[in-house]
Each structure stands twice: as C-alpha cells, then as structure tokens.
Design an enzyme around this catalytic site. Structure first.
Site, mmCIF file in Angstrom:
data_model
loop_
_atom_site.group_PDB
_atom_site.id
_atom_site.type_symbol
_atom_site.label_atom_id
_atom_site.label_comp_id
_atom_site.label_asym_id
_atom_site.label_seq_id
_atom_site.Cartn_x
_atom_site.Cartn_y
_atom_site.Cartn_z
ATOM 1 N N VAL A 1 0.832 -1.205 0.000
ATOM 2 C CA VAL A 1 0.000 0.000 0.000
ATOM 3 C C VAL A 1 0.865 1.253 0.000
ATOM 4 C CG1 VAL A 1 -1.718 1.338 1.281
ATOM 5 C CG2 VAL A 1 -1.933 -1.158 1.129
ATOM 6 N N ALA B 1 2.811 1.864 7.722
ATOM 7 C CA ALA B 1 3.669 0.826 8.285
ATOM 8 C C ALA B 1 2.994 0.138 9.455
ATOM 9 C CB ALA B 1 4.990 1.433 8.737
ATOM 10 N N TYR C 1 -3.663 -9.130 16.015
ATOM 11 C CA TYR C 1 -3.491 -8.057 15.044
ATOM 12 C C TYR C 1 -4.655 -7.078 15.125
ATOM 13 C CZ TYR C 1 -3.346 -5.759 10.453
ATOM 14 O OH TYR C 1 -3.327 -4.837 9.437
ATOM 15 N N GLY D 1 -4.851 -24.093 -14.050
ATOM 16 C CA GLY D 1 -6.016 -24.935 -14.309
ATOM 17 C C GLY D 1 -6.271 -25.979 -13.242
#
Length: 320
Positions: free
Chosen positions: A14, A71, A142, A191
């Site tokens: 990002v 960050a 997180y 595939g």
C-alpha cells in the site's frame, strides 16, 4: 498538490502505491524506510530507522502538513512469537502513538492511520454489513492492536490540535498482491480444480487504486477530520464469483467443483483451519455509505478493471 507529506511503509504494497500517487500529484514526500531497505525514488527524501517505536522523528516532521501511516506489523499466519499480542502492540500501538505524539508536537495538521477491518471483526451475516459505527469486535492479536492504536489516536486528537483520520480497508488486491490472492491466481492459471464452485457467501474487497484514492482524498478534505472510514470497491462478491471473474481476467476458465460450503467448513475445522474456512466460505461485507456521503467519494476503479490490472501484472511479473 503542494502539501508536504511524511509517509511510513513506503516499501510496502500500500505504502509504495501511495508514494507514487503523491509524487504524481506533486506533493513533497518524506518516506521512512527501515535501514538497509532499497527505496530510491527521485524527489523522495528517505528517512532511515532501526526501531520504529524508538526513533526520534521530530526533526523529520518539521514543516510537514500530514502523516500517512501505512507501516505496521501485519497479520501473519502461523505466528512464531511466544506472545503475539505483545509483538503486535510494540509496533502497531507503541510505534504508532510514538510517531503520532511527535507529529502533534511538530505541528503536523493531520495524521492518517491505515487500520484494518479486523477491528470490526472476522465476519458478517448476509445483508448485515459492518459500518464505520459498528461496535469493534477484534478476534485476533493483530485486530486488537489496530483497535488499541485507534483508541490512542482518538485520545491524542482530543488533546492536541492535530486531526486524525482512520481508514479500515477490507482485503486489498491489485498489481503486485501477494499471499493468498497471488496463490489463487497461480491455481487458476495452472487450471487446478478447486472445490469452490458452490460458495454463496459475500465478501467486500478493495482495489489498491481505490484505497489509494481514498487516502489521498482524506489528506485535505475538511469533512475527514477525526473520522473513521470503511473502504471497499462498492461491489461485493462470493468466493465463487471472484474466482470466475479472476479467471476471465487471466484469460482462462475456472475449474470449480460444486462442493457444498458446509463440507469445506467441516473439513477445514477438522484440520484446524477454521480461520481459512471463514475467509473462503464466510461473509464479510462493509457499508461505505458514510465514506461516500461525507467525502462525496466513490471508488474510481471498477472491480473487473482492477482484476484485469492485477492479472496483467501477474502474467508479466509473477507467473511461474
């Protein structure tokens, strides 16, 4: 754009895209990079650091209009830390607030924090998307660390002149995407038959270009001050739909087996992969109505165009 911007995470997925957009728009950019990182862009002043939460930032923040903080210690599978929450807090909470306090002291006008939809939770019921005002319900270290960083930033904004903007993206994809999205493209390109032909969930995604556009919008928009925004492409897809449309962008056909979602969930849970089954079979959608109305913003890139760009980059750089 004549603003001076301090950007963190400039070597990341990002952050690098934000840096390139800022340069394109004519902003003056300072970018923090971990010592030893390879970032050499003409016109970008780089600031090296060893430990984010211990670095003295003030001298680099003087004269800066806005900080864009990309960050973070990112969510990782199979974390080897003995105390994952402490590791996340060290960077995502302590490091963020350390930077933000020094930014406020240096007279920075606005601090944009790239958070995560994991602050809201891990999933939604069909037809009941998260909103920016939904009660936070993080389920992993997180998400908890991002929520705590948000709380600290709001408290700081209430005591200082610096405005805070919080953006919570859903799953981000685009040229150069890694991890599970990259694996998905490799499977489709080769595939490989996949057991995801009968998944009727609903997932919000956000193209990298759409996220970057919103970040740039919030740099100076007066209505963005001290607000929290959710961001997506504005079009939700099931796992089955995503695979089929990604395959079309890759110029192939998805070989999807119609295995019922409950079978996949049962097998995944038995193997201890509950979080994986949630991402593949569960729903997670967001309502970006507040983002649209308050900022008069709409995602500039359509889903299929974003998938095409992602596929093109994969074919040229990642295929193997």
């Amino acid at each position: 754009m004549s603003q001076s911007v301090f950007l963190t995470g400039a070597t990341g997925f990002v952050g690098n895209a934000v840096m390139l957009r800022l340069m394109l728009d004519g902003a003056s950019v300072k970018a923090s990079v971990r010592s030893g990182s390879d970032l050499s862009e003409d016109g970008v002043h780089t600031v090296g650091f060893e430990s984010f939460e211990q670095t003295e930032w003030r001298q680099h923040l003087t004269g800066v209009d806005a900080v864009i903080h990309c960050a973070s210690r990112v969510h990782v599978m199979n974390d080897t830390e003995t105390d994952p929450l402490a590791a996340f807090r060290k960077v995502n909470v302590d490091g963020t607030l350390h930077l933000a306090r020094q930014a406020a002291e240096a007279g920075v006008r606005r601090f944009i924090f790239i958070s995560s939809i994991k602050v809201n939770g891990e999933g939604t019921q069909l037809g009941k998307p998260y909103t920016a005002d939904s009660r936070p319900d993080p389920r992993d270290p997180y998400g908890v660390s991002k929520m705590e960083a948000e709380q600290g930033l709001r408290e700081l904004a209430s005591q200082a002149a610096m405005e805070v903007v919080i953006i919570r993206p859903v799953l981000i994809y685009g040229p150069g995407v890694k991890a599970n999205f990259l694996n998905m493209m490799r499977w489709l390109d080769k595939g490989i038959p996949l057991p995801f032909g009968s998944i009727h969930n609903s997932r919000s995604l956000v193209a990298l270009d759409n996220l970057v556009d919103l970040i740039i919008t919030t740099l100076a928009h007066p209505q963005a001050a001290n607000q929290t925004f959710l961001v997506s492409d504005g079009e939700d897809l099931s796992t089955t739909q995503l695979l089929r449309r990604m395959a079309m962008s890759l110029g192939t056909s998805a070989r999807l087996l119609p295995v019922p979602a409950w079978v996949l969930t049962t097998v995944a849970n038995t193997l201890g992969k509950r979080s994986l089954s949630q991402r593949l079979c569960g729903s997670l959608t967001v309502d970006i109505g507040k983002t649209r109305s308050l900022l008069q913003w709409a995602p500039p890139v359509a889903v299929d165009n974003a998938l095409d760009a992602t596929a093109k980059h994969f074919m040229e750089h990642e295929k193997r």
